[in-house]
Design an enzyme around this catalytic site. Structure first.
Site, PDB file in Angstrom:
ATOM      1  N   ILE A 161       1.126   6.774   0.731  1.00 34.11           N
ATOM      2  CA  ILE A 161       0.441   5.690   1.432  1.00 34.11           C
ATOM      3  C   ILE A 161      -1.010   5.638   0.977  1.00 34.11           C
ATOM      4  O   ILE A 161      -1.672   6.679   0.902  1.00 34.11           O
ATOM      5  CB  ILE A 161       0.491   5.901   2.954  1.00 34.11           C
ATOM      6  N   CYS A 162      -1.483   4.430   0.701  1.00 36.15           N
ATOM      7  CA  CYS A 162      -2.894   4.277   0.368  1.00 36.15           C
ATOM      8  C   CYS A 162      -3.596   3.740   1.601  1.00 36.15           C
ATOM      9  O   CYS A 162      -3.470   2.560   1.948  1.00 36.15           O
ATOM     10  CB  CYS A 162      -3.057   3.307  -0.805  1.00 36.15           C
ATOM     11  N   LEU A 163      -4.260   4.650   2.283  1.00 33.36           N
ATOM     12  CA  LEU A 163      -4.936   4.239   3.524  1.00 33.36           C
ATOM     13  C   LEU A 163      -6.199   5.085   3.625  1.00 33.36           C
ATOM     14  O   LEU A 163      -6.157   6.305   3.433  1.00 33.36           O
ATOM     15  CB  LEU A 163      -4.014   4.508   4.730  1.00 33.36           C
TER      16      LEU A 163
ATOM     17  N   ASN B   1       0.800  -1.221   0.000  1.00 37.74           N
ATOM     18  CA  ASN B   1       0.000   0.000   0.000  1.00 37.74           C
ATOM     19  C   ASN B   1       0.839   1.281   0.000  1.00 37.74           C
ATOM     20  O   ASN B   1       0.317   2.368   0.252  1.00 37.74           O
ATOM     21  CB  ASN B   1      -0.955   0.017   1.186  1.00 37.74           C
TER      22      ASN B   1
END
Lengths: 905, 194
Positions: free
Chosen positions: B119-121, B112
């Site tokens: 960051i993919c969150l 991620n």
């Protein structure tokens, strides 16, 4: 000769102008006598009369030549000055010749020119050498002599040159002849004056003249002042004279006129720009506090201006000359400006000695009134310089700084009521004051200081109080502020000169000294500090009225943000509430301690004619509860219509009443913890007798106060201790309770729980006391020192203290600690204590900062200190403290040091 | 302490009547930011400092309080155990109503996280109608960092930024760990990169 052709009298005026600038033309040709005209050969007829023919032209030429010859011979100046002018015949002849020549315009001017030339030749040959002094610069000490001798020489020369014409005037009576000679004299005199003037170096002459005039005037003014009486009187009667230099003579020899006037003007200017003003007559008026400018104006108008007028009229020969009003005003302005500039030089001294120096300040005010904008700037910059040089340095105490600041405010408000100048000069002081750590606390303390009628501080700690502020506060009025301020838009009268106005000129108008003092700091800071000082003050107050404190808080509320003063208000309310709480509690306590009324007492109190129930109860309410009272009343009285009558019955014998020991008087100060500054919270055992009282008060308070709980802070408690020793009694009023606690441990007669047993042979050590009383070493030592100094305790062995029961006991130690240790431990937490309390938090911050931000230095823009200050507003310390924290953290292994860089491990 | 912070709010409600505020320059730098953001960040910092979470630490990086550096310890029992990660956080001026921008500074191999550290969150994306993010104003720096720390151990392979890592995570943990270690640099090795 070219000049010979000029014939028209109309040209003479132009010549005058020309000659006043350029030196006269010099004649190289000697008198016509050198080539005498002895007649023309072609005119023989007349002698013999044969042809009846008269050659008019030749005749005219002959008679002209003859007359010219006669006149010039008569007028010729000889080296020996012995030309005979006594011979009446010769005079008559010359007169006739002159008159002849005078009648023709061309020959008139020729004659004048010739005589001028004759004079100039003689002058340069015989007179000029004696004026050699002018070739070199003239020392001012010598100037008067040179000028005088020059005048003498020139006067003599003039007399000599006028001798021949005046000899003629002495002889002849004929009016037309006289007028011819007189006008000749006048014209030749003009020529002479020009000659004299041109023969001397003009600049030097003017300067020397000015110098001489100035010297003479100055001397005369100095001497005149020696009478010294006008320093005291309201007007200055000093006279200026210049008797040693005859202006008339100057005028006569031609040194008057423009040059003389200019010289005189210089001299007058110099005089006004110095000695005239710097005399004792115009000294600062220290007693009357008045400006001397009026006196100065008076003097110039009545004494100086007439003198100048007189001199000028002599100098120009114009008797009707008069100074105009505006010229006199100019003199006054000049003198006033000088006076002001001179005063400005020592403005700082005047500020220091305010208000006695009011006179001087008023002088400067007049100066500013006369002066221009640059003068205002001059006053400001000069004063700022004086401040920087003499005042704004470490050697001056903050008290002094504040006093001077107040004086500056007063002075400059007098100078300029709009406060524009004040704003300019006060900035450096304000900045400097802000840089001082103790300024706020001194101001706050000064606000609370007691001032008696004579302006002296009543209580001690004078080094922490600025008397001027205290006086100022006492003087300032609460109501005054109500209608003033920025919002008074109706005030049409007041506008500053636009160029003077600061950005906030509107608001600076109405502010008094208190406002200036309050405005020194950020309100929040100031209020915080004031709250601290107020807290200290309130805790130590004995008087329960709090009039002054209330007034002060009200004062602050009108001046500062009222909402921010909530804490102060709550504090005031707390102490007031505490006072009433104490009253109530004392009553309750009295109930408990006073023995309840006995039936017999009540019975005795009921009169035969009866008494209302309430009235009776009131007599016994002190110590007897209502129910008890009712029970007894039933026993001893008959009740009818709420009126009690005594019962006739015997009462059982009473048991003797047991006396209970009196409780110590106990007062309570309830502080709302949120609003008071953080207090010392060191805990220790108070004297055991206090506990039941504390408990009693707590329960009562809880019954009264709802949610709030009491938490005792023994560190703030104060007590009065009475000690009964073998040979004396000692009473110490209002001392910190830890001292009481410690001495209590040494007590020999005590009932209940004893934290430590003292016996006189073993004594007590500080360690024992610390353990038993759970008290910090600092407090124990303070108490022990205190009691040792009071000669209640003594060290029977080093580190062991015992009671000095009688003063004649041998204490074993020679030296007595005479002086009482100062009360060093204050109730409010010190900065240092706060720092120690917060050190762990700070350390965590530093550790995190270094872990996340990499290695850093302590100082600098991005250094640890400035970062910490930025992210943590409570961190108000400096690099030293950071250094200290880092050293501790290094010791714990949390950080490492690499040169100046610190980094997390 | 919290009360004192409030009292020292940098938002000046009133200037003293006589000009020349003594802290003029001091407040100037802060005035650039919204006073509320500063206040909020100061109290977050205080919370982080006073009740730290193990393995997580953060601190403002410059005198601008809206830029922070953070340090994460890799969770045990994951391929990231015993590794230390550096991150940066940048708070927008409407924080906490918008999420901070969080980037990995330490190169990290993770399904991620992309190569530049993004960051993919979901909680790092703004929430709202029509938006898929899950940011909420109740979250704070500590919880964001905690979420990222747990993301290391539990990647969301449904929407990977690094597809290879997502595949490898499911198939070959040993190879995955090798890749993680190959890509990782300890903070001391990164000096000079900043």
């Amino acid at each position: 000769m070219a000049t010979a052709s000029i014939s028209a009298a109309s040209l003479t005026r132009r010549e005058d102008i020309f000659a006043s600038v350029f030196p006269p033309a010099s004649f190289t040709t000697p008198t016509p006598e050198a080539t005498p005209t002895i007649g023309v050969l072609s005119s023989p007829g007349k002698s013999f009369g044969g042809f009846n023919h008269t050659n008019q032209v030749a005749d005219g030429a002959v008679s002209f030549n003859r007359n010219w010859s006669t006149a010039t011979r008569f007028l010729t100046l000889t080296a020996s000055e012995h030309a005979s002018h006594d011979d009446r015949h010769a005079i008559r002849e010359a007169t006739a010749a002159l008159q002849y020549l005078w009648n023709s315009p061309s020959s008139r001017s020729d004659l004048v020119k010739w005589y001028n030339h004759e004079v100039s030749v003689h002058y340069s040959q015989f007179v000029l050498p004696s004026l050699g002094a002018w070739h070199n610069p003239i020392a001012s000490s010598n100037a008067l002599y040179v000028v005088r001798s020059t005048i003498d020489i020139l006067e003599n020369a003039q007399e000599l040159y006028n001798k021949a014409p005046s000899a003629i005037l002495n002889v002849i009576r004929d009016a037309s002849q006289r007028s011819a000679i007189e006008s000749f004299c006048i014209q030749t005199r003009q020529g002479m004056q020009r000659l004299f003037l041109h023969s001397l170096p003009r600049q030097r002459l003017q300067k020397t003249l000015a110098n001489v005039m100035y010297q003479l005037m100055e001397t005369s003014i100095q001497q005149s002042r020696e009478s010294g009486k006008c320093a005291k009187s309201e007007r200055c009667s000093c006279k200026v004279t210049i008797d040693d230099l005859s202006f008339t003579a100057l005028h006569t020899v031609g040194l008057g006129g423009n040059l003389g006037e200019r010289a005189f003007a210089h001299a007058v200017h110099k005089l006004l720009d110095g000695p005239a003003v710097e005399r004792r007559c115009f000294e600062v008026d220290w007693s009357g506090h008045e400006s001397v400018v009026d006196k100065l104006r008076e003097w110039i108008q009545s004494k100086f201006a007439p003198f100048v007028e007189q001199c000028l009229s002599k100098l120009t020969g114009n008797a009707s000359l008069q100074l105009t009003e505006s010229e006199i005003t100019q003199f006054v302005t000049m003198a006033a400006l000088k006076l002001g500039r001179q005063r400005t030089l020592s403005l700082f001294d005047y500020v220091k000695s305010w208000p006695h120096s009011q006179g001087a300040v008023l002088d400067i005010k007049e100066y500013l009134f006369f002066g221009s904008l640059t003068d205002k700037a001059h006053v400001c910059s000069s004063f700022t310089n004086q401040l920087q040089n003499r005042f704004l340095h470490a050697g001056v105490s903050t008290n002094e700084l504040l006093s001077i600041y107040i004086n500056v405010i007063h002075t400059f408000r007098l100078l300029d009521a709009r406060g524009v100048l004040l704003d300019k000069v006060a900035t450096p002081i304000r900045n400097y004051l802000r840089a001082r750590d103790d300024t706020v606390s001194i101001i706050a303390a000064s606000f609370l200081a007691d001032v008696d009628k004579n302006g002296a501080i009543l209580h001690s700690e004078s080094e922490k109080v600025c008397i001027d502020i205290a006086l100022e506060v006492a003087r300032s009025n609460l109501e005054e502020r109500q209608e003033s301020g920025t919002l008074n838009w109706n005030d049409m009268d007041w506008v500053p000169d636009p160029i003077d106005a600061g950005p906030q000129y509107k608001s600076s108008k109405s502010e008094d000294v208190v406002a200036y003092i309050l405005g020194l700091f950020e309100q929040a800071d100031f209020i915080k500090e004031v709250t601290n000082v107020l807290a200290q003050h309130l805790l130590h107050m004995v008087d329960s009225e709090y009039v002054k404190e209330t007034r002060l808080v009200e004062l602050f509320k009108t001046r500062l943000d009222a909402s921010k003063l909530q804490a102060a208000e709550v504090m005031l309310k707390d102490v007031r509430d505490s006072a009433s709480l104490n009253r109530k509690l004392k009553q309750r306590l009295a109930h408990r301690t006073n023995p309840p009324a006995t039936p017999r007492e009540i019975q005795a109190a009921i009169p035969q004619e009866g008494i209302p129930m309430n009235e009776l109860y009131e007599r016994f309410s002190n110590g007897t509860t209502h129910t008890q009272f009712l029970a007894i009343v039933k026993l001893v009285a008959n009740k009818r219509d709420n009126v009690l009558y005594p019962k006739r019955s015997r009462l059982p014998a009473e048991s003797p009443v047991k006396k209970t020991p009196s409780h110590p008087e106990f007062n309570l100060q309830v502080l709302s913890s949120f609003f008071w500054p953080e207090m010392q919270s060191r805990d220790y055992e108070v004297p055991s007798g206090f506990y039941p009282l504390q408990e009693h008060y707590s329960t009562y308070f809880q019954q009264q106060g709802g949610q709030r709980k009491l938490q005792f802070k023994p560190a703030l408690a104060r007590c009065t201790v009475e000690l009964e020793l073998e040979d004396r009694q000692v009473r110490e009023v209002d001392i910190p309770a830890w001292r009481g606690s410690v001495i209590d441990a040494f007590a020999s007669e005590r009932g209940d729980a004893v934290p430590i047993t003292y016996n006189s042979s073993d004594g007590l050590t500080p360690q024992q006391l610390m353990d038993a009383l759970r008290m910090d070493e600092e407090l124990v030592m303070d108490a022990l020192n205190f009691w040792t100094a009071k000669r209640v305790l003594y060290q029977c062995a080093p580190g062991i203290y015992a009671v000095l029961e009688s003063l004649d006991m041998d204490t074993g130690a020679d030296e007595h600690q005479e002086q009482e240790p100062a009360e060093s431990i204050s109730a409010v937490k010190t900065q240092d204590a706060m720092f120690q309390d917060n050190a762990p938090t700070f350390s965590i911050f530093i550790a995190n900062m270094l872990r996340n931000g990499g290695a850093k230095e302590i100082g600098g823009m991005m250094g640890i200190t400035s970062m910490l200050k930025m992210v943590l507003p409570t961190f108000t310390y400096g690099e030293e403290e950071v250094q200290y924290l880092l050293a501790e953290m290094e010791g714990r292994g949390e950080v490492t040091r690499n040169g100046d860089l610190w980094s997390a491990k | 302490m919290a009360n004192r912070l409030d009292a020292m709010s940098p938002a000046m409600t009133s200037t003293p009547s006589i000009n020349q505020s003594s802290k003029a320059q001091d407040s100037a730098s802060r005035a650039m930011n919204n006073g509320n953001v500063v206040k909020r960040l100061q109290s977050e910092l205080m919370t982080l400092m006073t009740s730290p979470t193990p393995g997580i630490s953060a601190f403002p990086s410059t005198t601008d309080i809206t830029k922070w550096n953070a340090t994460l310890a890799g969770p045990v029992d994951t391929p990231y155990a015993n590794l230390t990660f550096k991150l940066t956080l940048a708070y927008p001026s409407n924080y906490p109503y918008a999420p901070p921008e969080v980037l990995f500074k330490t190169p990290i191999y993770h399904p991620n996280v992309d190569m530049s550290g993004r960051i993919c969150l979901d909680i790092l994306k703004p929430a709202g109608p029509g938006k898929e993010g899950a940011w909420s104003a109740v979250l704070n720096t500590g919880s964001v960092l905690l979420s990222i720390q747990s993301l290391l151990g539990e990647p969301n392979n449904a929407s990977p930024l690094n597809g290879e890592a997502a595949l490898l995570w499911d198939r070959d943990q040993d190879e995955y760990k090798k890749k993680v270690l190959a890509r990782h640099l300890e903070p001391s090795e990164m000096e000079g990169d900043e």
